[in-house]
Design a protein around this motif. Sequence first.
Motif, PDB file in Angstrom:
ATOM      1  N   ASN A 204       9.318  82.919  91.127  1.00 24.13           N
ATOM      2  CA  ASN A 204       9.224  81.620  90.447  1.00 24.13           C
ATOM      3  C   ASN A 204       7.829  81.323  89.902  1.00 24.13           C
ATOM      4  O   ASN A 204       7.647  80.336  89.186  1.00 24.13           O
ATOM      5  N   ASN A 205       6.848  82.160  90.224  1.00 26.49           N
ATOM      6  CA  ASN A 205       5.501  81.960  89.675  1.00 26.49           C
ATOM      7  C   ASN A 205       5.444  82.321  88.191  1.00 26.49           C
ATOM      8  O   ASN A 205       4.515  81.921  87.494  1.00 26.49           O
ATOM      9  N   PHE A 206       6.429  83.086  87.737  1.00 28.05           N
ATOM     10  CA  PHE A 206       6.434  83.563  86.353  1.00 28.05           C
ATOM     11  C   PHE A 206       7.610  82.958  85.608  1.00 28.05           C
ATOM     12  O   PHE A 206       8.646  82.654  86.190  1.00 28.05           O
ATOM     13  N   SER A 207       7.432  82.797  84.304  1.00 27.31           N
ATOM     14  CA  SER A 207       8.496  82.231  83.473  1.00 27.31           C
ATOM     15  C   SER A 207       8.378  82.796  82.063  1.00 27.31           C
ATOM     16  O   SER A 207       7.361  83.380  81.682  1.00 27.31           O
ATOM     17  N   PHE A 208       9.446  82.611  81.285  1.00 25.18           N
ATOM     18  CA  PHE A 208       9.449  83.053  79.892  1.00 25.18           C
ATOM     19  C   PHE A 208       9.144  81.876  78.969  1.00 25.18           C
ATOM     20  O   PHE A 208       9.555  80.750  79.223  1.00 25.18           O
ATOM     21  N   ARG A 209       8.412  82.174  77.903  1.00 25.00           N
ATOM     22  CA  ARG A 209       8.191  81.196  76.841  1.00 25.00           C
ATOM     23  C   ARG A 209       8.650  81.824  75.527  1.00 25.00           C
ATOM     24  O   ARG A 209       8.200  82.913  75.154  1.00 25.00           O
ATOM     25  N   SER A 210       9.547  81.138  74.853  1.00 24.91           N
ATOM     26  CA  SER A 210      10.038  81.601  73.561  1.00 24.91           C
ATOM     27  C   SER A 210       9.179  80.999  72.454  1.00 24.91           C
ATOM     28  O   SER A 210       9.004  79.780  72.380  1.00 24.91           O
ATOM     29  N   VAL A 211       8.628  81.856  71.594  1.00 23.06           N
ATOM     30  CA  VAL A 211       7.773  81.417  70.491  1.00 23.06           C
ATOM     31  C   VAL A 211       8.521  81.637  69.180  1.00 23.06           C
ATOM     32  O   VAL A 211       8.928  82.752  68.866  1.00 23.06           O
TER      33      VAL A 211
END
Length: 346
Positions: free
Chosen positions: A277-284
């Motif tokens: 849960n420390n990491f996540s995706f960001r859509s650009v």
Amino acid sequence: MRFFKITAFIVLILLGAYAAAMYYLVEESKEFTVEKEIAYPVDKVYNQFSNFQNFTRWNNFFSSSKTVLIDFYTPYEGKGSAISYADPLKDESGEMYIRYANENKTLRYQLFEHENENPTLVDVKFIPVSTTKTKIQWFIHTPKLSVWARAKNFWTEDRFAENIDKSMGNLSNVLGNKVQKDNLLASIKYDSLMVEKEDAQMILGINVSTSNKKDALYRNVLINYNKVYNFTTMDLGKKNDEIGYPVLITDPDNFKDREVSYFLGIPLSKKIGISDNNFSFRSVSPTENYVMYYRGNYSGRLKAVQRLMEKARKEEMRYGDIYETFLEAPTEADLVNLKLSLSVYR
């Protein structure tokens, strides 16, 4: 007793019928051809097939398993190179060899699966369609099977075709990242302001807030870059030619504050499931950017960022986030090679 005799007789009849059907109706081996095209030049494509260390990264037979163990034998490329593999989870093992190589034209593989002494023979032909496109043809000859095992030939061709389909998708992603990186590095003009259109990206990373005093920001960036890189390459098993350049995303006006909030991540070809849960995706989304390339101390980049913002104001453009793409991984030396991109719109 009579029941068992009748049952045994029926079983023998069924086995005989099966054996006869396999003998007369099913070929003892299969020969078939699979043909694909890929939008990359033959010299880029061939190396991905002739070097087993490259080959196993994108070939779906190997890359789809997290438990497969592979040993590489010298020479690592071209005729005479070989690997052995074992996947305890799938109970699969074997050896693969390159028996013939004609650079940028032809390769011949031998694949020994399990302890089968008869190999699958695979000839791969590379045909340049244009300077940017290559046709690949696989000529596959499977080993002879006994009458009892010939039923496998019903799905052998489909199995190979499905693996090739998935592998070509993986190869396109690998070559796309590699070619994009090579082209970018070759086209750099430092300290010149340019306008570029950026494609959509899917970035895996971490959200951070940290102090903006002196070198505190860069030290924090270095720590979090190592976290993201290690998670991507070690936990997710991604290779360097499967990932994009690390990028830091933040509000350019944020640099005036005592505390800076940013997102630091590494572009991947697609979104995948992650358990941390420390990491996540960001859509650009696709954007139009004002761009400058900068090399020097990390703190010195602010002058270039300011130039980008001034350009936007002069052109009466509104601006959004600043993207700091690290063309060389950040190090303790505090010397960076950056692509600075300011997203702009009216």
